[in-house]
Design a protein around this motif. Structure first.
Motif, PDB file in Angstrom:
ATOM      1  N   MET A   1       0.796  -1.171   0.010  1.00  0.00           N
ATOM      2  CA  MET A   1      -0.198  -0.092   0.061  1.00  0.00           C
ATOM      3  C   MET A   1       0.876   1.219   0.000  1.00  0.00           C
ATOM      4  N   ARG A   2       1.838   1.243   1.016  1.00  0.00           N
ATOM      5  CA  ARG A   2       2.690   2.426   0.742  1.00  0.00           C
ATOM      6  C   ARG A   2       3.534   2.598  -0.653  1.00  0.00           C
ATOM      7  N   LYS A   3       3.836   1.628  -1.250  1.00  0.00           N
ATOM      8  CA  LYS A   3       4.381   1.348  -2.661  1.00  0.00           C
ATOM      9  C   LYS A   3       3.522   2.216  -3.814  1.00  0.00           C
ATOM     10  N   LEU A   4       2.117   1.930  -3.616  1.00  0.00           N
ATOM     11  CA  LEU A   4       1.061   2.414  -4.385  1.00  0.00           C
ATOM     12  C   LEU A   4       0.558   3.488  -3.760  1.00  0.00           C
ATOM     13  N   LYS A   5       1.094   4.093  -2.974  1.00  0.00           N
ATOM     14  CA  LYS A   5       0.708   5.439  -2.102  1.00  0.00           C
ATOM     15  C   LYS A   5      -0.845   5.550  -1.639  1.00  0.00           C
ATOM     16  N   MET A   6      -0.966   4.282  -1.025  1.00  0.00           N
ATOM     17  CA  MET A   6      -2.504   4.067  -0.619  1.00  0.00           C
ATOM     18  C   MET A   6      -2.493   4.320   0.878  1.00  0.00           C
ATOM     19  N   THR A   7      -3.144   5.034   1.671  1.00  0.00           N
ATOM     20  CA  THR A   7      -2.956   5.393   3.043  1.00  0.00           C
ATOM     21  C   THR A   7      -4.318   4.766   3.894  1.00  0.00           C
ATOM     22  N   SER A   8      -5.437   4.545   3.111  1.00  0.00           N
ATOM     23  CA  SER A   8      -6.570   4.102   3.793  1.00  0.00           C
ATOM     24  C   SER A   8      -7.482   3.174   3.093  1.00  0.00           C
TER      25      SER A   8
ATOM     26  N   ASP B   1     -10.494   3.401   3.113  1.00  0.00           N
ATOM     27  CA  ASP B   1     -11.549   4.196   2.685  1.00  0.00           C
ATOM     28  C   ASP B   1     -11.462   4.569   1.336  1.00  0.00           C
ATOM     29  N   ILE B   2     -10.418   4.927   0.870  1.00  0.00           N
ATOM     30  CA  ILE B   2     -10.034   5.544  -0.386  1.00  0.00           C
ATOM     31  C   ILE B   2      -9.807   4.593  -1.501  1.00  0.00           C
ATOM     32  N   LEU B   3     -10.228   3.201  -1.049  1.00  0.00           N
ATOM     33  CA  LEU B   3      -9.915   2.364  -2.399  1.00  0.00           C
ATOM     34  C   LEU B   3     -11.128   2.297  -3.402  1.00  0.00           C
ATOM     35  N   ASP B   4     -10.684   2.664  -4.557  1.00  0.00           N
ATOM     36  CA  ASP B   4     -11.816   2.377  -5.732  1.00  0.00           C
ATOM     37  C   ASP B   4     -11.252   1.423  -6.473  1.00  0.00           C
ATOM     38  N   ARG B   5     -11.831   1.220  -7.622  1.00  0.00           N
ATOM     39  CA  ARG B   5     -11.910   0.273  -8.517  1.00  0.00           C
ATOM     40  C   ARG B   5     -10.394   0.003  -8.921  1.00  0.00           C
ATOM     41  N   GLU B   6      -9.689   1.184  -9.645  1.00  0.00           N
ATOM     42  CA  GLU B   6      -8.400   1.156  -9.870  1.00  0.00           C
ATOM     43  C   GLU B   6      -7.420   0.889  -8.874  1.00  0.00           C
ATOM     44  N   ALA B   7      -7.562   1.550  -7.669  1.00  0.00           N
ATOM     45  CA  ALA B   7      -6.748   1.174  -6.715  1.00  0.00           C
ATOM     46  C   ALA B   7      -6.776  -0.540  -6.355  1.00  0.00           C
ATOM     47  N   VAL B   8      -8.050  -0.972  -6.161  1.00  0.00           N
ATOM     48  CA  VAL B   8      -8.182  -2.368  -5.985  1.00  0.00           C
ATOM     49  C   VAL B   8      -7.340  -3.260  -6.856  1.00  0.00           C
ATOM     50  N   ARG B   9      -7.621  -2.888  -8.202  1.00  0.00           N
ATOM     51  CA  ARG B   9      -7.337  -3.778  -9.354  1.00  0.00           C
ATOM     52  C   ARG B   9      -5.437  -3.683  -9.208  1.00  0.00           C
ATOM     53  N   LYS B  10      -4.789  -2.388  -8.914  1.00  0.00           N
ATOM     54  CA  LYS B  10      -3.489  -2.321  -9.020  1.00  0.00           C
ATOM     55  C   LYS B  10      -3.123  -3.080  -7.644  1.00  0.00           C
ATOM     56  N   LEU B  11      -3.727  -3.184  -6.586  1.00  0.00           N
ATOM     57  CA  LEU B  11      -3.145  -3.949  -5.363  1.00  0.00           C
ATOM     58  C   LEU B  11      -3.360  -5.426  -5.807  1.00  0.00           C
ATOM     59  N   GLY B  12      -4.258  -5.836  -6.348  1.00  0.00           N
ATOM     60  CA  GLY B  12      -4.530  -7.231  -6.919  1.00  0.00           C
ATOM     61  C   GLY B  12      -3.272  -7.562  -7.926  1.00  0.00           C
ATOM     62  N   ASP B  13      -3.111  -6.982  -8.781  1.00  0.00           N
ATOM     63  CA  ASP B  13      -2.113  -6.824  -9.762  1.00  0.00           C
ATOM     64  C   ASP B  13      -0.587  -7.184  -8.938  1.00  0.00           C
ATOM     65  N   GLU B  14      -0.315  -6.145  -8.057  1.00  0.00           N
ATOM     66  CA  GLU B  14       0.821  -5.963  -7.442  1.00  0.00           C
ATOM     67  C   GLU B  14       1.132  -7.349  -6.543  1.00  0.00           C
ATOM     68  N   MET B  15       0.035  -7.724  -5.771  1.00  0.00           N
ATOM     69  CA  MET B  15       0.449  -8.987  -4.881  1.00  0.00           C
ATOM     70  C   MET B  15       0.040 -10.126  -5.513  1.00  0.00           C
ATOM     71  N   ASN B  16      -0.486 -10.149  -6.833  1.00  0.00           N
ATOM     72  CA  ASN B  16      -0.792 -11.587  -7.419  1.00  0.00           C
ATOM     73  C   ASN B  16      -1.883 -12.174  -6.548  1.00  0.00           C
ATOM     74  N   ILE B  17      -3.043 -11.598  -6.176  1.00  0.00           N
ATOM     75  CA  ILE B  17      -3.806 -12.213  -5.526  1.00  0.00           C
ATOM     76  C   ILE B  17      -5.201 -12.169  -6.295  1.00  0.00           C
ATOM     77  N   GLN B  18      -6.303 -12.987  -5.535  1.00  0.00           N
ATOM     78  CA  GLN B  18      -7.798 -13.157  -6.277  1.00  0.00           C
ATOM     79  C   GLN B  18      -8.841 -12.406  -5.248  1.00  0.00           C
ATOM     80  N   GLY B  19      -8.311 -12.238  -4.060  1.00  0.00           N
ATOM     81  CA  GLY B  19      -9.208 -11.417  -2.914  1.00  0.00           C
ATOM     82  C   GLY B  19      -8.675 -10.866  -2.203  1.00  0.00           C
ATOM     83  N   ILE B  20      -9.408  -9.697  -1.735  1.00  0.00           N
ATOM     84  CA  ILE B  20      -8.865  -8.944  -0.725  1.00  0.00           C
ATOM     85  C   ILE B  20      -9.780  -8.711   0.469  1.00  0.00           C
TER      86      ILE B  20
END
Length: 360
Positions: free
Chosen positions: A89-96, A98-117
């Motif tokens: 999250m720090r790498k992707l500049k996500m602080t909370s 609460d501010i997770l939108d569609r693009e942020a969730v997708r980037k997080l999934g790609d970065e961590m190679n996961i299918q669920g959050i």
């Protein structure tokens, strides 16, 4: 204290303990939008909890409880802990969360190679007070990163229980961390149960679909076999016709070969005759060339002789002209020019008659 009073006291304590150990939960799972939505979720990441209560740092306690609880249910192959998620999250500049939108969730999934959050929030937290057990209310959410779709939501309110020692004033009851552990366990077990049930439904759907596809493939195979049998008969017929054509062609080819060999033999014989005739012509040409050379040599010799005669005649004429000229003081006459070989001798000029002698 008699037996009746003891029984009444124990019953009262049991009622109090049962009332204080209450767990209230609500959960909802979204119907899968694909045949294997929940089946293919094998790697998940746990995000830090958001704390909306008035108590500080309670989110950190819950963070340490959630990942182990998920691993104990064994519904996922891998659960990324909060400390690893915070780094991403720090790498992707996500602080909370609460501010997770569609693009942020997708980037997080790609970065961590996961299918669920998995993430949640603490709605309320009341610390243990004298005579009052601790209480916690929390939400939990499962999100699909590729679509940012919420697949599962759960809410639980957990209260601490009163032990015999606490009711009787002999010791403390459940600690606040014990209440948080109960709440987390309740949510995780609900999540695990719903996922297992949905995966079972998905499995049945997948099996049914596979059976339907298998039946369709079997039908296609039967049709293909029938078509193949028909095609095989046509192939056999075509093979028989091809064999007849090959046999006929082989006979024609053999006959053509024999004709070509005869023509070749006749051509070779004619070629031999032509070569013999050519040799005779070459010999005749050679003889003619020899004769031509001989004739040319003879013509050259005659031409040379003619030139010599013409030269001798010219000189004789010059000599006669000189003889006819008046006499000159005596002097030694020049020697006559040498005549070419085979030339007739030039006659000497007549001596002039002596003076006083009349001419004839």
């Amino acid at each position: 204290m008699n037996f009746r009073k003891k029984s009444l006291l124990l019953a009262t304590i049991a009622v109090l303990m049962a009332g204080c150990a209450n767990l209230v939960s609500v959960r909802h799972i979204e119907p899968p939008n694909a045949k294997d939505t929940f089946t293919r979720i094998r790697r998940v990441a746990v995000l830090p909890f958001e704390n909306y209560s008035e108590s500080k740092d309670v989110d950190k306690s819950v963070d340490t409880l959630l990942a182990p609880a998920l691993r104990s249910e064994e519904i996922f192959d891998d659960v990324a802990d909060v400390r690893f998620t915070r780094d991403t999250m720090r790498k992707l500049k996500m602080t909370s969360t609460d501010i997770l939108d569609r693009e942020a969730v997708r980037k997080l999934g790609d970065e961590m190679n996961i299918q669920g959050i998995v993430y949640g929030k603490i709605v309320g937290w009341s610390r243990k007070d004298k005579g009052m057990p601790a209480q916690i209310t929390m939400d939990l959410v499962l999100v699909e990163p590729t679509t940012a779709r919420v697949l599962w939501t759960g809410n639980v309110t957990a209260r601490g229980s009163l032990t015999f020692d606490e009711v009787l004033g002999w010791g403390p009851g459940d600690l606040e961390v014990d209440v948080a552990r109960k709440a987390v366990r309740k949510l995780v077990r609900g999540l695990a149960g719903d996922i297992r049930d949905t995966r079972g439904v998905e499995k049945k759907g997948i099996v049914a679909q596979l059976r339907t596809e298998q039946a369709q493939e079997r039908k296609k195979l039967d049709e293909l076999k029938a078509q193949t049998g028909k095609t095989q008969a046509e192939i056999d017929k075509a093979k028989a016709e091809a064999k007849g054509i090959r046999d006929s062609a082989s006979k024609d080819a053999e006959k053509t070969k024999n004709d070509l060999e005869l023509q070749k033999a006749a051509f070779e014989a004619e070629k031999s005759k032509t070569q013999a005739a050519q040799q005779e012509i070459d010999q005749e040409k050679l003889k003619v060339e020899v004769e031509r050379k001989k004739v040319a040599e003879d013509l050259k010799k005659i031409e040379d002789e003619k030139k010599a005669l013409d030269e001798a005649r010219r000189k004789a004429e010059e000599a006669q002209k000189k003889a006819a000229e008046p006499a000159v003081p005596p002097s030694t006459p020049p020697a006559p020019p040498a005549l070419p070989a085979g030339a007739p001798p030039v006659p000497e000029p007549a001596s002039p008659p002596p003076a006083g002698t009349p001419g004839r």
